[in-house]
Design a protein around this motif. Sequence first.
Motif, PDB file in Angstrom:
ATOM      1  N   THR A  11       0.605  -1.156  -0.073  1.00 50.18           N
ATOM      2  CA  THR A  11       0.354   0.334  -0.286  1.00 50.18           C
ATOM      3  C   THR A  11       0.995   1.451   0.059  1.00 50.18           C
ATOM      4  OG1 THR A  11      -2.056  -0.882   1.178  1.00 50.18           O
ATOM      5  CG2 THR A  11      -1.854   0.951   1.458  1.00 50.18           C
ATOM      6  N   GLY A  12       2.034   1.006   0.574  1.00 52.04           N
ATOM      7  CA  GLY A  12       2.763   2.616   0.992  1.00 52.04           C
ATOM      8  C   GLY A  12       3.189   2.404  -0.488  1.00 52.04           C
ATOM      9  N   CYS A  17       4.137   6.030  -5.154  1.00 56.11           N
ATOM     10  CA  CYS A  17       4.429   5.870  -6.410  1.00 56.11           C
ATOM     11  C   CYS A  17       3.778   7.849  -6.710  1.00 56.11           C
ATOM     12  CB  CYS A  17       3.770   4.655  -6.999  1.00 56.11           C
ATOM     13  SG  CYS A  17       5.085   3.646  -7.013  1.00 56.11           S
ATOM     14  N   GLY A  18       2.666   7.285  -6.240  1.00 58.71           N
ATOM     15  CA  GLY A  18       2.096   8.722  -6.991  1.00 58.71           C
ATOM     16  C   GLY A  18       2.975  10.386  -6.224  1.00 58.71           C
ATOM     17  N   TYR A  19       3.064   9.673  -5.391  1.00 57.75           N
ATOM     18  CA  TYR A  19       4.196  11.230  -4.852  1.00 57.75           C
ATOM     19  C   TYR A  19       5.024  10.956  -5.036  1.00 57.75           C
ATOM     20  CZ  TYR A  19       1.871  10.625  -0.420  1.00 57.75           C
ATOM     21  OH  TYR A  19       0.397  10.631   0.854  1.00 57.75           O
ATOM     22  N   ALA A  20       6.144  10.200  -6.235  1.00 54.23           N
ATOM     23  CA  ALA A  20       7.308  10.217  -6.927  1.00 54.23           C
ATOM     24  C   ALA A  20       6.555  11.198  -8.487  1.00 54.23           C
ATOM     25  CB  ALA A  20       8.095   8.308  -7.018  1.00 54.23           C
ATOM     26  N   LEU A  21       5.700  10.337  -8.948  1.00 54.08           N
ATOM     27  CA  LEU A  21       4.900  10.803  -9.955  1.00 54.08           C
ATOM     28  C   LEU A  21       5.186  12.351  -9.906  1.00 54.08           C
ATOM     29  CD1 LEU A  21       3.017   8.526 -10.914  1.00 54.08           C
ATOM     30  CD2 LEU A  21       4.645   9.535 -11.962  1.00 54.08           C
ATOM     31  N   LEU A 240       8.651   7.958   2.060  1.00 52.58           N
ATOM     32  CA  LEU A 240       7.867   8.509   2.183  1.00 52.58           C
ATOM     33  C   LEU A 240       6.394   7.955   2.604  1.00 52.58           C
ATOM     34  CD1 LEU A 240       6.802  11.037   3.513  1.00 52.58           C
ATOM     35  CD2 LEU A 240       6.712  12.171   1.060  1.00 52.58           C
ATOM     36  N   GLY A 241       6.071   7.077   1.472  1.00 54.38           N
ATOM     37  CA  GLY A 241       4.819   5.865   1.012  1.00 54.38           C
ATOM     38  C   GLY A 241       4.901   5.510   2.023  1.00 54.38           C
ATOM     39  N   VAL A 242       5.975   4.561   2.333  1.00 55.42           N
ATOM     40  CA  VAL A 242       5.816   3.197   3.100  1.00 55.42           C
ATOM     41  C   VAL A 242       6.042   3.418   4.480  1.00 55.42           C
ATOM     42  CG1 VAL A 242       7.688   1.645   4.226  1.00 55.42           C
ATOM     43  CG2 VAL A 242       7.325   1.786   1.162  1.00 55.42           C
TER      44      VAL A 242
END
Length: 283
Positions: A11-12, A17-21, A240-242
């Motif tokens: 999930t993270g 991946c959204g944050y990275a884009l 960050l997501g994780v």
Amino acid sequence: MLGELAGYLVTGLGTGCGYALVGSGLVAVYRVTRVVNFAQGAFAVVGAMCASSFLTALPHGIAELGAVAVAAVVGLLVGLVATGTTPQAALIVTLGLAVFAYAVEVLVWGDQPRSFAGVPGAVTIGDSRVQSHYLLIIGVTLPVFAGMALFFTRTDTGKALTACASNRYAARVIGIDVRRMGLLAFTIGGALGGLAGVLVTPVQQITFDTDVTLIVNGFAAAILGGLTRPAVALAGGLLLGVTQALVAGYGNAAHQTDIALGLMLAVMIWRAARRPAAQEEPA
């Protein structure tokens, strides 16, 4: 609790991946124009909102690609307004355009959250059930970053963009149209932001002001690489997501934004502490 770890990680990674884009869109613009584009989060919202509208008449795939194309055009329009000024003035311009986008989005789509169906079903990972759409997010993002790396290193246009990032004056001397490259960078940033919105919306509802969360987390991801390295923005977004997924799973989800702000502060302090030493080395 440990059995849920794998689910939180996937999930993270999907969220990251959204944050990275979004972060890579910031990097694409900054490394060519030296402008911090605070309208980057608005591109994601526009992409998500357009996809939700297009899906009422178009099939999946075509609708999402159309939404990304609209976001790319919006990125170009922002670039037309922002380029040609100083980076400081352009920063204020992009911030003003991001606020102006609120009014347009509310006028066109209203102020209620929007979402649409993504990949159906869920997969079992460890002791957790994870929405299959998170795997799609990861499966799309990684090839996009690989394609970006090839674009910047193997194509003439990509090399021209890299030249502008390295030395704008030298690029202009050898005949590269720096303004046109800046507009292309804004267009790429718009497309990347739109792609982030399209991918994330099926698992996280989007509203007109979601761009604040996206830009904060995207900037936190991008700043790890000094706003100049897309690969580091990818690593920062995933980290960050994780981290946020683990905090939400094992702690309090209300602290997710605090993590992004804390990461940005720590990186900026670390870079500020290193700068004097780096400046003394040539002497």
